[in-house]
Structure formats: structure tokens, C-alpha cells
Scaffold this motif. Sequence first.
Motif, mmCIF file in Angstrom:
data_model
loop_
_atom_site.group_PDB
_atom_site.id
_atom_site.type_symbol
_atom_site.label_atom_id
_atom_site.label_comp_id
_atom_site.label_asym_id
_atom_site.label_seq_id
_atom_site.Cartn_x
_atom_site.Cartn_y
_atom_site.Cartn_z
ATOM 1 N N ILE A 275 -2.015 67.977 -19.780
ATOM 2 C CA ILE A 275 -2.502 68.556 -21.031
ATOM 3 C C ILE A 275 -2.901 70.001 -20.771
ATOM 4 O O ILE A 275 -3.750 70.287 -19.929
ATOM 5 C CB ILE A 275 -3.712 67.776 -21.571
ATOM 6 N N GLY A 276 -2.252 70.907 -21.491
ATOM 7 C CA GLY A 276 -2.569 72.331 -21.370
ATOM 8 C C GLY A 276 -2.981 72.903 -22.705
ATOM 9 O O GLY A 276 -3.239 72.176 -23.668
ATOM 10 N N THR A 277 -3.021 74.225 -22.791
ATOM 11 C CA THR A 277 -3.477 74.888 -24.010
ATOM 12 C C THR A 277 -2.616 74.535 -25.214
ATOM 13 O O THR A 277 -3.133 74.308 -26.313
ATOM 14 C CB THR A 277 -3.480 76.417 -23.804
ATOM 15 N N ALA A 278 -1.296 74.458 -25.034
ATOM 16 C CA ALA A 278 -0.405 74.154 -26.159
ATOM 17 C C ALA A 278 -0.705 72.769 -26.729
ATOM 18 O O ALA A 278 -0.760 72.587 -27.959
ATOM 19 C CB ALA A 278 1.048 74.245 -25.716
ATOM 20 N N GLU A 279 -0.925 71.799 -25.835
ATOM 21 C CA GLU A 279 -1.230 70.439 -26.292
ATOM 22 C C GLU A 279 -2.600 70.372 -26.961
ATOM 23 O O GLU A 279 -2.782 69.693 -27.983
ATOM 24 C CB GLU A 279 -1.173 69.460 -25.112
ATOM 25 N N LEU A 280 -3.576 71.093 -26.412
ATOM 26 C CA LEU A 280 -4.915 71.117 -27.017
ATOM 27 C C LEU A 280 -4.873 71.726 -28.416
ATOM 28 O O LEU A 280 -5.547 71.260 -29.332
ATOM 29 C CB LEU A 280 -5.891 71.896 -26.138
ATOM 30 N N LYS A 281 -4.071 72.767 -28.583
ATOM 31 C CA LYS A 281 -3.947 73.393 -29.906
ATOM 32 C C LYS A 281 -3.322 72.419 -30.902
ATOM 33 O O LYS A 281 -3.742 72.353 -32.072
ATOM 34 C CB LYS A 281 -3.107 74.664 -29.809
ATOM 35 N N LYS A 282 -2.334 71.654 -30.448
ATOM 36 C CA LYS A 282 -1.693 70.682 -31.341
ATOM 37 C C LYS A 282 -2.693 69.604 -31.756
ATOM 38 O O LYS A 282 -2.800 69.268 -32.943
ATOM 39 C CB LYS A 282 -0.488 70.053 -30.638
ATOM 40 N N LEU A 283 -3.435 69.074 -30.787
ATOM 41 C CA LEU A 283 -4.457 68.068 -31.101
ATOM 42 C C LEU A 283 -5.551 68.678 -31.980
ATOM 43 O O LEU A 283 -6.069 68.027 -32.895
ATOM 44 C CB LEU A 283 -5.066 67.511 -29.817
#
Length: 294
Positions: A275-283
Amino acid sequence: MTLPRVLFVTGKGGTGKSTVAAALALALSRRRPTTLADLDRRLSAAAALGAMPRDSTAVKVTDTLDVIALTPRAELEAFIERIVPIRAISRRMLRSRTFGYVTAALPGLEAFLLLERLRIMAGDAALNDRYLVIDAPASGSAVELLSVSSGVKGIAPAGTLNRLADSIDSFLRDATRFGAVITTTPEDLAVREALETAATIRARVGIATVAAIMNCVPDLLFDTAELAAMSPLGGHARLAIRRNSAHEQAMLAAPRFADAGMMTVTLPMMFTPAIGTAELKKLGRVLDAKLIDR
């Protein structure tokens, strides 16, 4: 729904508690300045945001988001240094055997002082129109942490500690200031533990639960006929059935949370190795739409 100023994120180990805390802090920071207080010794939420705070010093992630690491021991040391301002003496006290006996005789003192620190941070957040998101311990340890002030009042029926305990209890019970967010996954064991955690903190401390976050919910990709057609594919068919089952379990769990007076927010399964920044933004976008902007 108006969110409380402080959001305490807890849940069974393995339900993505730290990921949810990081995504929630990131989403809130788009609306108001936000602090993520990481109580996890592994600093998983902080690391997901690319921050590694040390020594209770806040680290900026963006202009509106910072991260701070808090530990019970550090809060005890800070408390002693406040009441004994001469550093050499306070350090000698903390290392002394006698002081060790005192802390042993007051079980939960370190955790109690950690709660007091969070109460003070919540007051600062209110004054400065900020949010405070707490990546809390897993549910069993979180219940113990939230219940510690009642134990302190039993040990200290009067005086400073008793007054602090009353202030902490008032803070925790104020639904405009403090609320719990409980993470779960669709599996029955995780759902049952989330329900038990919500019921326990409500009965024991009077804490309001903002929401249950159902994490790792895959989309429903196949209907019954398609699953039947896939049966000769062996392992692939079993994987498809398991994926459908997880989605169906999540749908069955939502009414159980509703019956307990909790709204449910479902987060998608992230098919990534990390889990990186892109995934955190999506969540975060999902949390923004389903929880923050309600």
C-alpha cells in the motif's frame, strides 16, 4: 453526519487498521489541517504516508497533514519532566528503583498519561480547527487503553489524578469530540470481534462508534451460471468462488452493524503487493464520499 474532532481507529489485527487510519487522515487533510497520531510501535500508518516521526516530534507530510508518534513510556517521561523541571533530577527519578516500584503500584499510569496527552491534543485541534486521527492499538489493547481512567479513579479517589481521570472520561464520552472507527474484514470472526469491541467500549466507557469500516471487499464479478461454467478450471474456479463469497459476507455483515447502531463503509480490495500513496488516495476518496461527506 458531523464527524467528531478526534477519530480513534482500532480493529482486529490484520483488518487493515493502520491503512484505514492513514487513508482517513489523508482524506480529512483535504478539508482541514489534520494530525495523525501513530500509537503503533511499528509506525505502520506513518510509514504508509512516507513519514518516520521520532521523539514525539511531528513530521509534515503535506501542508495540511502531519504525523506524530506517541508511546505510553514517552508520555510518562514527559509528565515527570513537567513536574520536575530540572532535567538531571527527573532523569535520575525515571531510572531509580523506587520510581519503578511507584509505577508498578499504579498499573496503567503510562497509558493514562497517553490518554491525557490525546485529550490535550484534541483541545488544541478544536482551537485550531484541525482533525486528529489516532492509529490506535488492536481492539483488545484499545479497550484496555480506553478503560484505564476508571482504574486510576479506583486507585486515586481524590486529588490530581482523580481530576484528570474525570476530564479524560468527559472527553471520551463527548461524541462531538471523540469517536471510534472500527475496522473489520468480511470474515465472520473479524465481524464478531468488531461488534464486540463496539459494544464493550460503549458499555464500559460510553464511547460513540462513528462507523465500521469493512476493508478488503472485492467486487462481485461472477454470477451463478458463470461460476458453474468455470468448475472444470479447478483452482481458478475455487478462487472465483472465494472472491464472490467475501463480497457476499460483507453484504450480510452490514445489517448486523446496522442493528448495533453503526453505519458501515466498505472499502475495495486493493490488488497490490504493498500500500502506497496512490492506494491511500483511492481509499481516501471512498472514505470522503461515504463517511466524511455524509
